[in-house]
Design a protein around this motif. Structure first.
Motif, PDB file in Angstrom:
ATOM      1  N   CYS A 187       0.788  -1.249   0.000  1.00 24.36           N
ATOM      2  CA  CYS A 187       0.000   0.000   0.000  1.00 24.36           C
ATOM      3  C   CYS A 187       0.807   1.279   0.000  1.00 24.36           C
ATOM      4  O   CYS A 187       0.229   2.364  -0.123  1.00 24.36           O
ATOM      5  N   HIS A 188       2.134   1.226   0.104  1.00 25.31           N
ATOM      6  CA  HIS A 188       2.919   2.441   0.312  1.00 25.31           C
ATOM      7  C   HIS A 188       2.771   3.454  -0.819  1.00 25.31           C
ATOM      8  O   HIS A 188       2.956   4.660  -0.613  1.00 25.31           O
ATOM      9  N   ILE A 189       2.419   2.994  -2.020  1.00 24.06           N
ATOM     10  CA  ILE A 189       2.329   3.926  -3.142  1.00 24.06           C
ATOM     11  C   ILE A 189       1.220   4.961  -2.960  1.00 24.06           C
ATOM     12  O   ILE A 189       1.182   5.983  -3.635  1.00 24.06           O
ATOM     13  N   LEU A 190       0.324   4.713  -2.014  1.00 21.91           N
ATOM     14  CA  LEU A 190      -0.763   5.661  -1.751  1.00 21.91           C
ATOM     15  C   LEU A 190      -0.386   6.735  -0.737  1.00 21.91           C
ATOM     16  O   LEU A 190      -1.223   7.568  -0.389  1.00 21.91           O
ATOM     17  N   LEU A 191       0.871   6.712  -0.255  1.00 21.65           N
ATOM     18  CA  LEU A 191       1.296   7.768   0.663  1.00 21.65           C
ATOM     19  C   LEU A 191       1.206   9.140  -0.021  1.00 21.65           C
ATOM     20  O   LEU A 191       1.511   9.279  -1.203  1.00 21.65           O
ATOM     21  N   GLU A 192       0.825  10.137   0.749  1.00 19.72           N
ATOM     22  CA  GLU A 192       0.829  11.509   0.252  1.00 19.72           C
ATOM     23  C   GLU A 192       2.241  11.918  -0.150  1.00 19.72           C
ATOM     24  O   GLU A 192       3.229  11.453   0.422  1.00 19.72           O
ATOM     25  N   LEU A 199       4.173   7.200   8.668  1.00 18.56           N
ATOM     26  CA  LEU A 199       3.743   6.040   9.440  1.00 18.56           C
ATOM     27  C   LEU A 199       2.665   5.294   8.657  1.00 18.56           C
ATOM     28  O   LEU A 199       1.667   5.883   8.235  1.00 18.56           O
ATOM     29  N   ILE A 200       2.883   3.996   8.461  1.00 21.49           N
ATOM     30  CA  ILE A 200       1.907   3.120   7.820  1.00 21.49           C
ATOM     31  C   ILE A 200       1.442   2.104   8.860  1.00 21.49           C
ATOM     32  O   ILE A 200       2.265   1.558   9.607  1.00 21.49           O
ATOM     33  N   PHE A 201       0.147   1.853   8.914  1.00 20.86           N
ATOM     34  CA  PHE A 201      -0.352   0.905   9.908  1.00 20.86           C
ATOM     35  C   PHE A 201      -1.379  -0.042   9.293  1.00 20.86           C
ATOM     36  O   PHE A 201      -2.027   0.275   8.294  1.00 20.86           O
ATOM     37  N   LEU A 212       7.226   2.724  10.719  1.00 25.56           N
ATOM     38  CA  LEU A 212       7.748   4.038  10.368  1.00 25.56           C
ATOM     39  C   LEU A 212       8.673   3.863   9.169  1.00 25.56           C
ATOM     40  O   LEU A 212       9.628   3.070   9.216  1.00 25.56           O
ATOM     41  N   VAL A 213       8.383   4.556   8.075  1.00 25.89           N
ATOM     42  CA  VAL A 213       9.143   4.371   6.840  1.00 25.89           C
ATOM     43  C   VAL A 213       9.715   5.690   6.351  1.00 25.89           C
ATOM     44  O   VAL A 213       9.197   6.769   6.650  1.00 25.89           O
ATOM     45  N   GLU A 214      10.783   5.566   5.588  1.00 25.77           N
ATOM     46  CA  GLU A 214      11.362   6.689   4.868  1.00 25.77           C
ATOM     47  C   GLU A 214      11.188   6.404   3.394  1.00 25.77           C
ATOM     48  O   GLU A 214      11.892   5.553   2.835  1.00 25.77           O
ATOM     49  N   PRO A 215      10.227   7.035   2.734  1.00 22.98           N
ATOM     50  CA  PRO A 215      10.013   6.758   1.318  1.00 22.98           C
ATOM     51  C   PRO A 215      11.240   7.131   0.497  1.00 22.98           C
ATOM     52  O   PRO A 215      11.736   8.251   0.582  1.00 22.98           O
ATOM     53  N   GLU A 216      11.738   6.164  -0.250  1.00 23.71           N
ATOM     54  CA  GLU A 216      12.865   6.419  -1.140  1.00 23.71           C
ATOM     55  C   GLU A 216      12.840   5.362  -2.240  1.00 23.71           C
ATOM     56  O   GLU A 216      12.741   4.174  -1.977  1.00 23.71           O
ATOM     57  N   GLY A 217      12.917   5.792  -3.479  1.00 20.58           N
ATOM     58  CA  GLY A 217      12.850   4.848  -4.578  1.00 20.58           C
ATOM     59  C   GLY A 217      11.472   4.223  -4.679  1.00 20.58           C
ATOM     60  O   GLY A 217      10.455   4.820  -4.322  1.00 20.58           O
ATOM     61  N   GLY A 273      10.919  11.669  19.090  1.00 21.22           N
ATOM     62  CA  GLY A 273      11.749  12.735  18.532  1.00 21.22           C
ATOM     63  C   GLY A 273      11.460  12.970  17.069  1.00 21.22           C
ATOM     64  O   GLY A 273      11.361  14.115  16.618  1.00 21.22           O
ATOM     65  N   THR A 274      11.293  11.884  16.333  1.00 27.88           N
ATOM     66  CA  THR A 274      10.961  11.995  14.909  1.00 27.88           C
ATOM     67  C   THR A 274       9.629  12.701  14.727  1.00 27.88           C
ATOM     68  O   THR A 274       9.475  13.559  13.849  1.00 27.88           O
ATOM     69  N   ALA A 275       8.648  12.344  15.560  1.00 27.84           N
ATOM     70  CA  ALA A 275       7.323  12.958  15.454  1.00 27.84           C
ATOM     71  C   ALA A 275       7.377  14.456  15.754  1.00 27.84           C
ATOM     72  O   ALA A 275       6.710  15.260  15.090  1.00 27.84           O
ATOM     73  N   ARG A 276       8.201  14.823  16.731  1.00 28.03           N
ATOM     74  CA  ARG A 276       8.285  16.247  17.103  1.00 28.03           C
ATOM     75  C   ARG A 276       8.915  17.081  15.999  1.00 28.03           C
ATOM     76  O   ARG A 276       8.504  18.218  15.755  1.00 28.03           O
ATOM     77  N   HIS A 277       9.916  16.519  15.327  1.00 28.78           N
ATOM     78  CA  HIS A 277      10.683  17.317  14.375  1.00 28.78           C
ATOM     79  C   HIS A 277      10.203  17.181  12.927  1.00 28.78           C
ATOM     80  O   HIS A 277      10.709  17.871  12.043  1.00 28.78           O
ATOM     81  N   ALA A 278       9.235  16.304  12.696  1.00 31.15           N
ATOM     82  CA  ALA A 278       8.737  16.139  11.330  1.00 31.15           C
ATOM     83  C   ALA A 278       7.973  17.382  10.896  1.00 31.15           C
ATOM     84  O   ALA A 278       7.056  17.832  11.591  1.00 31.15           O
ATOM     85  N   ALA A 279       8.382  17.942   9.756  1.00 23.75           N
ATOM     86  CA  ALA A 279       7.695  19.146   9.256  1.00 23.75           C
ATOM     87  C   ALA A 279       6.240  18.836   8.944  1.00 23.75           C
ATOM     88  O   ALA A 279       5.331  19.608   9.257  1.00 23.75           O
ATOM     89  N   THR A 280       6.013  17.708   8.288  1.00 28.72           N
ATOM     90  CA  THR A 280       4.661  17.219   8.038  1.00 28.72           C
ATOM     91  C   THR A 280       4.617  15.752   8.427  1.00 28.72           C
ATOM     92  O   THR A 280       5.600  15.034   8.266  1.00 28.72           O
ATOM     93  N   LYS A 281       3.494  15.333   8.935  1.00 28.90           N
ATOM     94  CA  LYS A 281       3.350  13.945   9.370  1.00 28.90           C
ATOM     95  C   LYS A 281       2.368  13.246   8.432  1.00 28.90           C
ATOM     96  O   LYS A 281       1.189  13.559   8.430  1.00 28.90           O
ATOM     97  N   ARG A 282       2.885  12.319   7.655  1.00 26.32           N
ATOM     98  CA  ARG A 282       2.030  11.553   6.754  1.00 26.32           C
ATOM     99  C   ARG A 282       1.619  10.249   7.424  1.00 26.32           C
ATOM    100  O   ARG A 282       2.440   9.584   8.062  1.00 26.32           O
ATOM    101  N   LEU A 283       0.371   9.890   7.249  1.00 32.66           N
ATOM    102  CA  LEU A 283      -0.194   8.716   7.909  1.00 32.66           C
ATOM    103  C   LEU A 283      -1.050   7.957   6.908  1.00 32.66           C
ATOM    104  O   LEU A 283      -1.894   8.540   6.234  1.00 32.66           O
ATOM    105  N   LEU A 284      -0.819   6.649   6.810  1.00 32.87           N
ATOM    106  CA  LEU A 284      -1.567   5.818   5.862  1.00 32.87           C
ATOM    107  C   LEU A 284      -1.995   4.538   6.555  1.00 32.87           C
ATOM    108  O   LEU A 284      -1.183   3.855   7.176  1.00 32.87           O
ATOM    109  N   GLY A 285      -3.283   4.214   6.455  1.00 34.22           N
ATOM    110  CA  GLY A 285      -3.803   3.021   7.103  1.00 34.22           C
ATOM    111  C   GLY A 285      -4.424   2.054   6.125  1.00 34.22           C
ATOM    112  O   GLY A 285      -5.106   2.450   5.179  1.00 34.22           O
ATOM    113  N   THR A 286      -4.181   0.765   6.348  1.00 41.21           N
ATOM    114  CA  THR A 286      -4.811  -0.283   5.551  1.00 41.21           C
ATOM    115  C   THR A 286      -5.519  -1.241   6.489  1.00 41.21           C
ATOM    116  O   THR A 286      -4.891  -1.896   7.318  1.00 41.21           O
ATOM    117  N   SER A 287      -6.811  -1.309   6.376  1.00 41.16           N
ATOM    118  CA  SER A 287      -7.590  -2.226   7.217  1.00 41.16           C
ATOM    119  C   SER A 287      -9.065  -2.001   6.949  1.00 41.16           C
ATOM    120  O   SER A 287      -9.469  -0.985   6.380  1.00 41.16           O
TER     121      SER A 287
END
Length: 402
Positions: A187-192, A199-201, A212-217, A273-287
């Motif tokens: 499902c990661h391709i649907l991330l904003e 964060l994908i759940f 918690l993912v770092e989109p790359e490639g 720490g990651t949550a505090r410093h993230a400029a934008t927080k992307r969240l994607l759920g599959t269920s």
């Protein structure tokens, strides 16, 4: 490991009609369009499932018939049994057959530690249908997996042996880590679009995975993950049903939130720490939870995958729907479109889990995916098989003439 062949692979492919016992779909996954803002009240991205690798899944010029073969993914979860059968189509794949049935395999597992006879019979009924679909579609490669219910049950391995004897299906009891990886792959391709971690759940019947993912490639890099043994079935069976007088319903829901939040606490501390410093927080759920709640937010008269898969909506809207459902009686919930009697009992546990996830990663918006483990399996199967065939062909072409 993947089933080398489906049951009775020599059976000729046959024409498959819609089966009253399951849902049959015929649709194409496409790469998502750029989001079109609609005030959180409509689909903002098309369904998509692109393939991995530098070349993707483009068919070679020599017309390799392997690109016209069928591949299958079966996911036996704690609550549902789901099957997808697909063929490669450029960089994507086209689903040619699908099946889904609520089997409640994990019903009562929290108390007994065992799969009950009734639950196993329900699952066997669905698995026989899946095996027949694999035969009729003449599937080239299939992978069948079982998740939390079979991981936890003391008779899980015994049940897997029975499935193999009676249906020919080889169910692989995958780890929670593998379950999380496949869900992300599916499902990661649907991330904003955006920068930084996301964060994908996946809220299941017997467990929930947070990744918690770092989109790359083409495939995101996994930075951290956690699986907790709380899904809509296990949480309901352990804490209790949200029913009775309003005061009791409120108390049970609050207890669900407490139990889940405590389980998420180690993961929440690691990524704080990651949550505090993230400029934008992307969240994607599959269920089923997020797709059901999204349907209610859209006020759909019945579930429509095309409207839900790829939707991006305000996280606050999901909290509003969750709070509303937690306050309703079981009968009132069952009368709502897209819920019915099957989901009325379990959906509130899903709401409790979802709200706890949004506490851990307080994003402004939430992406919704009607895809996950099965799509991840299909992508892996097809890409691996095609890459292997191309490697074999290259070796043959380099072999000196005798």
């Amino acid at each position: 490991m993947a089933d080398t062949f489906p049951p009775d692979r020599n059976t000729r492919a046959g024409h498959t009609r819609g089966d009253k016992s399951g849902k049959v779909a015929d649709f194409r996954y496409k790469r998502p369009a750029q989001p079109e803002r609609r005030n959180g009240k409509g689909p903002l991205a098309d369904a998509s499932n692109g393939g991995p690798g530098k070349r993707g899944w483009d068919a070679p010029a020599n017309g390799d018939q392997r690109y016209h073969q069928a591949y299958a993914a079966l996911d036996l979860g704690t609550n549902n049994c789901r099957l997808l059968i697909a063929r490669p189509s450029g960089e994507h794949f086209t689903v040619i057959d699908a099946f889904s049935r609520v089997v409640r395999l994990g019903e009562g597992l929290a108390q007994s530690g065992r799969l009950s006879d009734e639950a196993m019979e329900r699952a066997m009924g669905a698995l026989h249908i899946c095996a027949e679909k694999l035969r009729r579609r003449n599937v080239r490669l299939a992978r069948s997996v079982a998740t939390e219910a079979c991981r936890r049950a003391v008779n899980g391995a015994e049940f897997i042996d029975r499935v193999r004897r009676e249906t020919g299906l080889v169910l692989d009891i995958i780890s929670a880590e593998e379950e999380a990886r496949l869900a992300v792959l599916g499902c990661h391709i649907l991330l904003e679009e955006g920068e930084g971690p996301a964060l994908i759940f996946d809220i299941g019947g017997g467990s929930t995975e947070l990744v918690l993912v770092e989109p790359e490639g083409r495939v995101p890099r996994i930075l951290d993950w956690q699986s907790v043994p709380w899904g809509v079935v296990s949480l309901t069976d352990t804490v209790g049903r949200v029913e009775g007088p309003r005061e009791r319903r409120t108390a049970v829901y609050a207890e669900m939130r407490r139990v889940v939040s405590e389980s998420f606490a180690p993961f929440a501390a690691r990524i704080a720490g990651t949550a505090r410093h993230a400029a934008t927080k992307r969240l994607l759920g599959t269920s089923g939870t997020v797709t059901t709640l999204a349907s209610l937010h859209l006020e759909l008269p019945h579930y429509d995958r095309r409207a839900v898969d790829g939707l991006i909506l305000p996280a606050s809207a999901m909290r509003t729907v969750s709070a509303r459902l937690a306050e309703l009686s079981h009968d009132d919930r069952s009368k709502l479109p897209c819920i019915g009697s099957d989901r009325a009992e379990l959906v509130v546990a899903g709401c409790a889990i979802l709200e706890s996830i949004m506490d851990v990663w307080p994003a402004d918006r939430l992406g919704v995916a009607d895809r996950g483990i099965r799509e991840g399996i299909l992508r892996s199967l097809i890409a691996t098989d095609i890459a292997g065939e191309e490697s074999r062909r290259a070796l043959i072409e380099r072999r000196p003439v005798q």
